[in-house]
Design a protein around this motif. Structure first.
Motif, short mmCIF file in Angstrom:
data_model
loop_
_atom_site.label_atom_id
_atom_site.label_comp_id
_atom_site.label_asym_id
_atom_site.label_seq_id
_atom_site.Cartn_x
_atom_site.Cartn_y
_atom_site.Cartn_z
N ARG A 1 0.84 -1.19 0.00
CA ARG A 1 0.00 0.00 0.00
C ARG A 1 0.88 1.25 0.00
O ARG A 1 1.84 1.32 0.76
CB ARG A 1 -0.89 -0.05 1.25
N ASP A 2 0.59 2.19 -0.88
CA ASP A 2 1.34 3.45 -0.98
C ASP A 2 2.81 3.24 -1.31
O ASP A 2 3.66 4.05 -0.95
CB ASP A 2 1.21 4.27 0.31
N VAL A 3 3.12 2.16 -1.96
CA VAL A 3 4.49 1.94 -2.42
C VAL A 3 4.50 2.01 -3.94
O VAL A 3 3.62 1.45 -4.59
CB VAL A 3 4.99 0.55 -1.95
N GLY A 4 5.47 2.72 -4.48
CA GLY A 4 5.56 2.82 -5.93
C GLY A 4 4.35 3.50 -6.55
O GLY A 4 3.82 3.05 -7.55
N VAL A 5 3.93 4.62 -5.95
CA VAL A 5 2.71 5.27 -6.42
C VAL A 5 2.97 5.99 -7.73
O VAL A 5 4.02 6.60 -7.93
CB VAL A 5 2.19 6.26 -5.36
N LEU A 6 2.02 5.89 -8.62
CA LEU A 6 2.13 6.50 -9.94
C LEU A 6 0.85 7.29 -10.17
O LEU A 6 -0.24 6.74 -10.12
CB LEU A 6 2.24 5.38 -10.97
N SER A 7 0.99 8.59 -10.38
CA SER A 7 -0.21 9.40 -10.60
C SER A 7 -0.69 9.19 -12.02
O SER A 7 0.09 8.86 -12.92
CB SER A 7 0.12 10.86 -10.36
N PRO A 8 -1.99 9.39 -12.28
CA PRO A 8 -2.50 9.16 -13.63
C PRO A 8 -1.81 10.02 -14.68
O PRO A 8 -1.49 9.54 -15.77
CB PRO A 8 -3.98 9.51 -13.52
N ALA A 9 -1.54 11.29 -14.33
CA ALA A 9 -0.93 12.17 -15.32
C ALA A 9 0.47 11.67 -15.68
O ALA A 9 0.84 11.62 -16.86
CB ALA A 9 -0.87 13.59 -14.77
N ASP A 10 1.23 11.30 -14.67
CA ASP A 10 2.57 10.77 -14.93
C ASP A 10 2.50 9.51 -15.77
O ASP A 10 3.28 9.31 -16.69
CB ASP A 10 3.28 10.46 -13.61
N ALA A 11 1.58 8.66 -15.39
CA ALA A 11 1.50 7.37 -16.08
C ALA A 11 1.18 7.57 -17.55
O ALA A 11 1.79 6.94 -18.42
CB ALA A 11 0.45 6.49 -15.42
N ILE A 12 0.26 8.47 -17.85
CA ILE A 12 -0.10 8.69 -19.25
C ILE A 12 1.08 9.32 -19.98
O ILE A 12 1.46 8.89 -21.08
CB ILE A 12 -1.34 9.58 -19.35
N ASN A 13 1.68 10.32 -19.36
CA ASN A 13 2.76 11.01 -20.02
C ASN A 13 3.96 10.12 -20.27
O ASN A 13 4.70 10.29 -21.23
CB ASN A 13 3.17 12.23 -19.18
N ALA A 14 4.17 9.14 -19.40
CA ALA A 14 5.33 8.27 -19.55
C ALA A 14 5.01 7.03 -20.36
O ALA A 14 5.73 6.05 -20.30
CB ALA A 14 5.86 7.87 -18.19
N SER A 15 3.92 7.07 -21.12
CA SER A 15 3.58 5.97 -22.04
C SER A 15 3.30 4.68 -21.33
O SER A 15 3.43 3.61 -21.92
CB SER A 15 4.69 5.72 -23.06
N ILE A 16 2.96 4.73 -20.06
CA ILE A 16 2.71 3.49 -19.33
C ILE A 16 1.32 2.98 -19.68
O ILE A 16 0.37 3.76 -19.81
CB ILE A 16 2.91 3.73 -17.84
N THR A 17 1.23 1.70 -19.90
CA THR A 17 -0.04 1.12 -20.35
C THR A 17 -0.34 -0.13 -19.54
O THR A 17 0.45 -0.56 -18.71
CB THR A 17 0.04 0.74 -21.84
N GLY A 18 -1.47 -0.70 -19.84
CA GLY A 18 -1.81 -1.98 -19.24
C GLY A 18 -2.28 -1.87 -17.81
O GLY A 18 -2.76 -0.82 -17.38
N PRO A 19 -2.17 -2.94 -17.06
CA PRO A 19 -2.65 -2.94 -15.67
C PRO A 19 -2.02 -1.83 -14.83
O PRO A 19 -2.66 -1.32 -13.92
CB PRO A 19 -2.24 -4.31 -15.16
#
Lengths: 472, 171, 367
Positions: free
Chosen positions: C202-220
């Motif tokens: 819990r609360d480890v390796g948190v990724l915000s939605p904006a960061d995730a989209i901007n960094a091309s992260i996809t999938g689960p």
């Protein structure tokens, strides 16, 4: 469908050969018992040595006899002997050491198999079942393999420091067995400072482990050693405090006396001191490097911790000591909290050491079960748990128990009523203290409820995220 | 017609982009928008920030060796509007290919640009950490280039199917 | 008083229990805290993109098995979609359904593996992994039954699938689909409310939605951050638009959410398989395409929602028998873009859990 009800396994278990083996083993067991009973009844023995219960007594008698022998004959030898009585101690110590070594060795060989089979069962697989009957010889095969293997010494390792730790760690692993009360009189060293001795012996291994980690010249080993030292030092305190609580209640630091106390009052200390048992057990798992506290050799993080670079029988020694300590902790838990060899009068009918061994096996099973089930804590979480949680609670518990012990001395007569009251009070204290202290430290699961993932059918990006946040 | 099911027609995107950044657009087809190499970063930033096109994510970045020049291909997508935009940037210099890095716009380009640099040798200026990704430093050459194995007389590609005796194409 | 010490550089990998392959993290540590993280990959680089340029379109299908060896079906599917898009091949209805069934089975197998190894990284000594392997084994048995291989399936073809599943496949898959929800419920019971797992993830390796989209992260990983993005819904390939299923979306974007999202996706996959089996149309399982497939010059980018994210295949044709350029958009690699941001400042165990929750497959990273 659980694994136990799996039709294939059930069929395998009830195969005629297996059944026949079981019947033969059972018949042999009964025959042995009948033979012993016949021997006892026939009067061939004088009644003082009728089963292994008096093994400890035998050693004691041997010592006394030696003392007498040396006292009777005058001469320069007798003078030395009389002044030091070293011969009797040497002989009994050698006997004890041989006894412990052979016993621990034998138990280890079986328990390695037990642990692997149990974990196999927990993990829906079979475990070792190829070498010998039911795979029982697997630990022997492993030991032979480990002995044959070359011992690798990493470049840059400190050779002396690298060779010493497996031995150094083995010594306390054996010494810890000395005061374990197997049955009345069946203790190698029934010292009256047994609990103190245990605490002292228990912290010896830290040094050896740190030596191992430092001398390996390996980053993982050093990390593991640092973790071990940090954790062992932290968890010594709750461990010692919980032992002290037991001592305060029973008024003795002698392990056999603690068991005797439980036997006399017909109560197990776990009923009286549940919080102490928890503290002791949790701290012990931390000392033992077993899950959920196995951070010192956390496989997924630091490979194998302090013994990353050890191979062959050196690794085997670490491994054996680790298992041996687990059994030792089970034995101590059984002796201190679960009534030891006493079983509400059953010890008059069944050899007491068998009762004790059963309890040890039960506690050991719990340890294996934990290992097969739980994930691992993080180092900082464990340290925080020791310092912020276990130690205050153990101190509080110690204070309460000290008052209770004083009251108990005064009202010794109404044992059952007083002890029942203590059990209730301590049970209540456990619940209130654990919950209250957790709240005090900020644990509030209902404040942030666990959100399961929501299911949507539409796709979108950041705007959809905002939309979902607002609608929630 | 664009091939991708949710792909925007390149000419429409080019028209919008050209209205905002006239220097950026170098050409367009149905499928893609060609963007001048030097203004690729502004163009991508505009595409990302434009409310209509909203190319929030750099979905894929790779490069194609066209024998005399390189094409760097950007597949952009909008998650909110659910469409895809294909952008090509033409790198003319075959010997010393260079292109501004789009890492300031899309952080997802970090590893993809490193990969392109590693295998195709296109140098992305302004990339914070442009090192080889798969191969080691000092590896001779860039394997995905068409001329990578020509030293030993090897021709890239497959000349024809084994059973095609007649009409074998030779490049 | 402050004391300074030399940076403590630890090489996690290339051989390490929790890197799941030959993947190396070079971390600089201060005590247990990470000051810098650098990933070193390429130990498994087989230059597939170069090899593909000298093989025909059909010959390239087996290569795609070997990239993400835990999701060979998804890779096959993605590549075949790209080749079909490029060559303009129509796929029969039945083939689409079969593709969906196998891709979803593969997703369950891959997510089992991902969750199992994730819990393993969190320290549970192999037990959840073994439980999840039990189901994965059955799925691999189904694959073996159908196409003779368990890992490198090579099952999809340009224009359909290679074989019709054998008759014994259907009862087996029915039984599996019937028992899977119970099995997933078993993991949920064992793990989901586990305090220790919560404390670790819990609360480890948190990724915000904006960061995730901007960094091309996809999938689960993207979905766990709260972004409802799934190519099966956004760009329905095969027959996904005909099935009723949901996209699980997390709320915190931490490792625990990624774990939950994967568990829920397994449930949704079971739903899809059940619907696809019920509605499996009859007909041909593939269209005949010319052996000498020479697509018109052009380019195509087809993508599927692989178990690890957007699995894209970019194929350029110059009219020849082999692809002129063949590029795999590897979600495992691109999901690592923010690893440094996620790991630096946390401690070593957190970094390991984070890496485990990203679910990388080194064969796909390196290709």
């Amino acid at each position: 469908m659980s694994a136990a009800l799996d039709p294939i396994r059930l069929r395998a278990r009830l195969a005629p050969r297996t059944l026949a083996r079981g019947v033969i083993a059972f018949a042999a067991f009964v025959a042995l018992n009948v033979a012993i009973a016949a021997l006892v009844v026939s009067g061939a023995l004088d009644g003082e040595w009728y089963d292994f219960r008096d093994l400890g007594l035998g050693v004691q008698q041997l010592r006394e006899w030696l003392d007498e022998q040396t006292a009777d004959q005058p001469g320069w030898l007798t003078d030395i002997l009389r002044s030091t009585t070293w011969l009797s101690y040497l002989v009994t110590a050698l006997l004890g050491a041989t006894g412990i070594l052979s016993f621990v060795g034998g138990v280890l060989l079986v328990l390695i198999w037990v642990e692997r089979r149990l974990i196999g069962r927990i993990q829906v697989r079979r475990g070792p079942n190829r070498v010998g009957p039911f795979g029982l010889l697997q630990p022997v095969a492993d030991a032979i393999k480990l002995i044959q293997k070359e011992t690798l010494i990493p470049v840059g390792a400190d050779r002396v420091m690298f060779f010493l730790p497996p031995v150094l760690v083995f010594i306390p692993g054996l010494l810890v067995w000395a005061p374990v009360p197997w049955a009345p009189h069946m203790t190698y060293v029934d010292t009256n400072v047994g609990v103190l001795y245990l605490v002292a012996i228990g912290s010896l291994a830290t040094l050896a482990i740190f030596m191992a980690g430092w001398s390996s010249n390996n980053h993982y080993a050093l990390l593991g050693a640092m973790r071990t030292v940090a954790m062992m030092i932290s968890y010594e305190i709750p461990l010692a405090l919980s032992l002290l609580t037991v001592v305060v209640l029973t008024g003795s630091a002698q392990l056999s006396a603690i068991v005797e106390w439980q036997s006399v009052h017909n109560v197990w200390i776990v009923v009286l001191l549940p919080l102490t048992l928890f503290t002791f057990f949790f701290a012990s798992t931390a000392e033992l490097n077993r899950t959920p506290n196995d951070i010192a050799e956390a496989e997924s993080e630091i490979v194998a911790g302090f013994h990353t670079e050890y191979s062959g029988m050196k690794f085997g020694l670490f491994y054996a000591v680790e298992l041996g300590n687990a059994v030792a902790v089970s034995a101590l838990t059984a002796a201190l909290f679960l009534g030891g060899w006493s079983m509400f009068g059953l010890q008059e009918w069944v050899p007491a050491y068998l009762l004790f061994a059963t309890k040890v096996a039960a506690v050991y099973f719990v340890l294996v079960w934990l290992r097969g089930t739980l994930p691992r804590f993080r180092l900082d979480q464990l340290m925080a748990f020791a310092w912020k949680y276990l130690i205050p609670l153990a101190l509080l518990n110690l204070g309460v128990v000290a008052i209770e012990a004083a009251l108990f001395r005064r009202w010794e007569g109404e044992g059952v009523v007083v002890l029942g009251g203590f059990a209730l009070a301590n049970g209540l204290l456990t619940v209130v203290a654990v919950r209250g202290w957790a709240r005090f430290l900020g644990y509030a699961p209902e404040r942030e409820p666990l959100l399961r993932p929501t299911l949507t059918t539409g796709v979108g990006g950041l705007r959809a995220v905002d939309r979902m946040r607002t609608t929630r | 017609m664009p091939r991708g099911p949710r792909q925007l027609a390149g000419r429409d995107v080019a028209a919008r982009l050209g209205a905002a950044l006239p220097a950026a657009v170098a050409g367009a087809t149905d499928e893609r928008v060609d963007i001048a190499a030097l203004s690729i970063v502004e163009a991508l930033r505009w595409l990302r920030d434009d409310a209509e096109l909203d190319a929030a994510q750099l979905s894929n970045l790779c490069a194609v060796d066209r024998y005399d020049h390189f094409e760097v291909v950007y597949h952009l997508q909008s998650l909110d509007r659910n469409h895809q935009i294909v952008v090509h940037a033409r790198v003319e210099d075959y010997l010393e290919p260079e292109l501004p890095s789009c890492y300031p716009v899309y952080r997802g380009a970090l590893l993809q640009e490193r990969e392109v640099y590693d295998l195709m040798g296109v140098r992305f200026t302004g990339h914070p950490d442009l090192r080889r990704l798969f191969l080691w430093d000092g590896y001779p050459g860039f394997p995905l280039r068409k001329d990578f194995l020509q030293i030993g007389g090897h021709h890239p590609g497959l000349p024809g199917f084994p059973f095609e005796t007649a009409g074998r194409q030779q490049r | 008083m402050t004391t300074a010490s030399d940076p403590y550089v630890l090489n996690i990998g290339p051989q390490h229990p929790s890197t799941h392959g030959v993947f190396r993290l070079r971390v600089v540590m201060d005590g247990e805290h990470l000051q810098d993280v650098d990933m070193v990959v390429g130990y498994l680089h087989r230059s597939m993109e170069k090899l593909a340029e000298e093989r025909t379109y059909a010959q390239n299908i087996p290569f795609t098995d070997r990239t993400d060896y835990l999701a060979a079906m998804s890779n096959n599917l993605g590549y075949c979609l790209a080749a079909e898009l490029l060559a303009g091949v129509e796929v029969p209805e039945r083939a689409s359904y079969l593709r969906v069934i196998f891709a979803e089975l593969q997703r369950i197998a891959s997510h089992s593996m991902a969750n199992g190894t994730f819990i393993n990284d969190a320290g549970a000594w192999q037990t959840p992994l073994m439980y999840m392997f039990r189901e994965r084994e059955k799925i691999l048995d189904l694959f073996e039954m159908t196409c003779g291989a368990r890992l490198t399936t090579n099952y999809m073809r340009i224009g359909g699938v290679a074989f019709e599943p054998p008759p014994e496949f259907y009862p087996a898959v029915d039984a599996l689909v019937a028992e899977l929800p119970d099995r997933i419920g078993e993991y949920t019971e064992l793990l989901v409310d586990n305090e220790i797992l919560l404390a670790r993830a819990r609360d480890v390796g948190v990724l915000s939605p904006a960061d995730a989209i901007n960094a091309s992260i996809t999938g689960p990983v993207l979905r766990a951050s709260g972004v409802p993005w799934d190519l099966r819904k956004a760009e329905p390939y095969c027959a996904y638009d005909r099935f009723d299923f949901g996209i699980p979306v997390g709320h915190h974007g931490d490792c625990y959410d990624r774990f939950l999202v994967r568990l829920e996706e397994m449930r949704q996959s079971v739903r899809i398989i059940r619907q696809a089996l019920d509605g499996l149309p009859s007909g041909a399982h593939k269209t005949e395409i010319p052996l000498a497939l020479r697509p018109e010059p052009g380019e195509a980018y087809a993508r599927v929602e692989g178990p690890r994210g957007e699995l894209g295949f970019y194929v350029v044709s110059d009219g020849g028998p082999a692809p002129f350029r063949f590029h795999i958009r590897a979600p495992s690699l691109i999901n690592l873009s923010l690893l440094r941001e996620m790991a630096v400042g946390s401690s070593l165990p957190d970094a390991i859990v984070t890496l485990g929750s990203l679910d990388i497959v080194v064969g796909e990273i390196d290709r």
